[in-house]
Scaffold this motif. Structure first.
Motif, PDB file in Angstrom:
ATOM      1  N   ILE A 250       0.787  -1.114  -0.027  1.00  0.00           N
ATOM      2  CA  ILE A 250      -0.029  -0.068   0.076  1.00  0.00           C
ATOM      3  C   ILE A 250       0.920   1.232  -0.018  1.00  0.00           C
ATOM      4  O   ILE A 250       0.586   2.157  -0.638  1.00  0.00           O
ATOM      5  N   VAL A 251       2.162   1.040   0.728  1.00  0.00           N
ATOM      6  CA  VAL A 251       2.985   2.389   0.811  1.00  0.00           C
ATOM      7  C   VAL A 251       3.588   2.680  -0.639  1.00  0.00           C
ATOM      8  O   VAL A 251       3.437   3.577  -0.946  1.00  0.00           O
ATOM      9  N   ASP A 252       3.976   1.671  -1.300  1.00  0.00           N
ATOM     10  CA  ASP A 252       4.498   1.633  -2.463  1.00  0.00           C
ATOM     11  C   ASP A 252       3.523   2.357  -3.600  1.00  0.00           C
ATOM     12  O   ASP A 252       3.879   3.044  -4.357  1.00  0.00           O
ATOM     13  N   ILE A 253       2.168   1.736  -3.505  1.00  0.00           N
ATOM     14  CA  ILE A 253       1.142   2.433  -4.366  1.00  0.00           C
ATOM     15  C   ILE A 253       0.898   3.849  -4.086  1.00  0.00           C
ATOM     16  O   ILE A 253       0.924   4.638  -5.012  1.00  0.00           O
ATOM     17  N   ALA A 254       0.843   4.205  -2.890  1.00  0.00           N
ATOM     18  CA  ALA A 254       0.794   5.475  -2.581  1.00  0.00           C
ATOM     19  C   ALA A 254       1.975   6.511  -2.915  1.00  0.00           C
ATOM     20  O   ALA A 254       1.713   7.576  -3.429  1.00  0.00           O
ATOM     21  N   LEU A 255       3.196   6.088  -2.615  1.00  0.00           N
ATOM     22  CA  LEU A 255       4.382   6.722  -3.169  1.00  0.00           C
ATOM     23  C   LEU A 255       4.222   7.046  -4.452  1.00  0.00           C
ATOM     24  O   LEU A 255       4.648   8.021  -5.239  1.00  0.00           O
TER      25      LEU A 255
ATOM     26  N   LEU B  50       4.838   5.926   5.246  1.00  0.00           N
ATOM     27  CA  LEU B  50       4.660   6.475   4.135  1.00  0.00           C
ATOM     28  C   LEU B  50       5.328   8.162   4.470  1.00  0.00           C
ATOM     29  O   LEU B  50       5.971   8.790   3.671  1.00  0.00           O
ATOM     30  N   TYR B  51       4.820   8.642   5.702  1.00  0.00           N
ATOM     31  CA  TYR B  51       5.274   9.620   6.114  1.00  0.00           C
ATOM     32  C   TYR B  51       6.741   9.859   6.269  1.00  0.00           C
ATOM     33  O   TYR B  51       7.449  10.924   5.535  1.00  0.00           O
ATOM     34  N   LYS B  52       7.743   8.926   6.551  1.00  0.00           N
ATOM     35  CA  LYS B  52       8.975   8.811   6.639  1.00  0.00           C
ATOM     36  C   LYS B  52       9.596   8.694   5.378  1.00  0.00           C
ATOM     37  O   LYS B  52      10.742   9.487   5.252  1.00  0.00           O
ATOM     38  N   GLU B  53       8.769   7.745   4.619  1.00  0.00           N
ATOM     39  CA  GLU B  53       9.648   7.822   3.185  1.00  0.00           C
ATOM     40  C   GLU B  53       9.508   8.972   2.332  1.00  0.00           C
ATOM     41  O   GLU B  53      10.340   9.426   1.510  1.00  0.00           O
ATOM     42  N   LEU B  54       8.451   9.919   2.671  1.00  0.00           N
ATOM     43  CA  LEU B  54       8.270  10.955   1.815  1.00  0.00           C
ATOM     44  C   LEU B  54       9.161  11.939   2.217  1.00  0.00           C
ATOM     45  O   LEU B  54       9.849  13.090   1.671  1.00  0.00           O
ATOM     46  N   LYS B  55       9.375  12.186   3.681  1.00  0.00           N
ATOM     47  CA  LYS B  55      10.530  13.006   4.290  1.00  0.00           C
ATOM     48  C   LYS B  55      11.815  12.896   3.670  1.00  0.00           C
ATOM     49  O   LYS B  55      12.646  13.581   3.548  1.00  0.00           O
ATOM     50  N   ALA B  56      12.169  11.207   3.532  1.00  0.00           N
ATOM     51  CA  ALA B  56      13.438  10.986   3.238  1.00  0.00           C
ATOM     52  C   ALA B  56      13.637  11.055   1.483  1.00  0.00           C
ATOM     53  O   ALA B  56      14.889  11.191   1.137  1.00  0.00           O
ATOM     54  N   ASP B  57      12.587  11.342   1.075  1.00  0.00           N
ATOM     55  CA  ASP B  57      12.806  11.400  -0.574  1.00  0.00           C
ATOM     56  C   ASP B  57      13.241  12.805  -0.959  1.00  0.00           C
ATOM     57  O   ASP B  57      12.401  13.532  -1.281  1.00  0.00           O
ATOM     58  N   LYS B  58      14.516  13.269  -0.758  1.00  0.00           N
ATOM     59  CA  LYS B  58      14.895  14.661  -0.946  1.00  0.00           C
ATOM     60  C   LYS B  58      14.720  14.668  -2.570  1.00  0.00           C
ATOM     61  O   LYS B  58      14.307  16.049  -2.968  1.00  0.00           O
TER      62      LYS B  58
ATOM     63  N   ARG C   7       9.593  22.881  -1.375  1.00  0.00           N
ATOM     64  CA  ARG C   7       8.617  23.086  -0.336  1.00  0.00           C
ATOM     65  C   ARG C   7       8.684  22.058   0.661  1.00  0.00           C
ATOM     66  O   ARG C   7       9.071  20.925   0.551  1.00  0.00           O
ATOM     67  N   ASN C   8       8.279  22.518   1.868  1.00  0.00           N
ATOM     68  CA  ASN C   8       8.408  21.763   3.131  1.00  0.00           C
ATOM     69  C   ASN C   8       7.517  20.662   2.968  1.00  0.00           C
ATOM     70  O   ASN C   8       6.298  20.863   3.021  1.00  0.00           O
ATOM     71  N   GLN C   9       7.804  19.381   3.131  1.00  0.00           N
ATOM     72  CA  GLN C   9       7.065  18.120   3.076  1.00  0.00           C
ATOM     73  C   GLN C   9       5.920  18.361   3.945  1.00  0.00           C
ATOM     74  O   GLN C   9       4.792  17.842   3.739  1.00  0.00           O
ATOM     75  N   ASP C  10       6.126  18.694   5.325  1.00  0.00           N
ATOM     76  CA  ASP C  10       5.006  18.800   6.223  1.00  0.00           C
ATOM     77  C   ASP C  10       4.056  19.811   5.940  1.00  0.00           C
ATOM     78  O   ASP C  10       2.867  19.714   6.366  1.00  0.00           O
ATOM     79  N   GLU C  11       4.480  20.777   5.027  1.00  0.00           N
ATOM     80  CA  GLU C  11       3.370  22.102   4.657  1.00  0.00           C
ATOM     81  C   GLU C  11       2.396  21.467   3.365  1.00  0.00           C
ATOM     82  O   GLU C  11       1.448  21.930   3.401  1.00  0.00           O
TER      83      GLU C  11
END
Length: 278
Positions: free
Chosen positions: A82-87, A114-122, A131-135
């Protein structure tokens, strides 16, 4: 390492029906040594079909150790997809989602990963003008169980995550959904008759309300689809995990206005569905 004890562990695991005997045997041996627990005490619980993850207190999901208790399901390797599909959806989307919602979060393993992998995806951040990922997104995780939410919150804390809102509710409310939302849902999906035939390690230890999806296994997905339709929000993507045998009935539930894509799991079973509400 005491090879005699290791062999004893392996024989117990074999009788209990474990497939990855070598890995689990080594984990049990290490856990016993590190925590000064008698191996015999662990094996007695294994012999009673108690899952090793509950005995140890955590399960691995996408390389992260998540706390588990008998108030939460044990994360499955299939669900990692599910995380892969979302990414993949997020990377292909020109306009960022307004919010990301994980319904029936349990341990929080899906949304935290998902949150961690989005954050890590520079690279992804650079492509979106740094843009800041959290925003970019609002992260919401819901569950009907207060005890499960407590575990999810602790898992988020252990991963230094403060930007996911964990809320107790059955599914979602109208106010939770915005235009351009991404919803992830791994809801109880096992038909009741099938649930009654599950192994004791599942039926006797994991929470029934997180597994039993009613007579056809689609009770909660019917409710969710109805809620989404009633909000009349636009451009909603929904990723769900299902019991493959319920696919035919699920197709009948999907509104005609939605597109539906079937995605197979690594065992080539029709495990995931991607629905788009235009």
């Amino acid at each position: 390492m005491n090879l005699k004890k290791l062999f004893q562990i392996q024989k117990t695991l074999e009788k209990a029906g474990y497939f990855d005997i070598s890995r689990v045997a080594n984990e049990i041996y290490s856990h016993s040594e590190e925590n000064d627990i008698e191996i015999e005490d662990i094996l007695k619980r294994i012999e009673k079909d108690e899952p090793w993850e509950y005995i140890r207190g955590y399960a691995e999901f996408r390389g992260i150790n998540f706390l588990v208790t008998k108030d939460t399901l044990i994360p499955r390797i299939e669900t990692e997809q599910i995380v892969d599909i979302a990414l993949d959806l997020i990377k292909k989307k020109n306009i960022p989602y307004s919010n990301i919602i994980d319904i029936g979060t349990g341990t929080g393993c899906i949304i935290i990963s998902l949150y961690k992998e989005l954050k890590a995806d520079k690279e992804e951040i650079e492509e979106k003008e740094k843009r800041n990922q959290d925003e970019e997104y609002t992260f919401l995780a819901t569950d009907s169980s207060s005890k499960a939410l407590d575990i999810a919150k602790e898992n988020a804390k252990r991963n230094s995550i403060k930007n996911i809102s964990f809320v107790k509710k059955n599914l979602i409310d109208n106010k939770d959904l915005e235009n351009n939302s991404l919803i992830l849902a791994n809801l109880p999906y096992i038909p009741t008759n099938m649930y009654m035939k599950l192994d004791r390690s599942v039926k006797d230890f994991e929470p029934k309300k997180a597994l039993d999806g009613g007579k056809d296994g689609l009770k909660y997905y019917k409710e969710l689809l109805t809620i989404i339709q009633k909000t009349q929000k636009k451009n909603i993507d929904l990723i769900v995990e299902i019991e493959p045998s319920t696919l035919k009935d699920f197709k009948k539930l999907a509104p005609k206005s939605t597109s539906l894509k079937i995605i197979k799991d690594f065992r080539e079973k029709n495990r995931f569905l991607l629905l788009h509400f235009a």
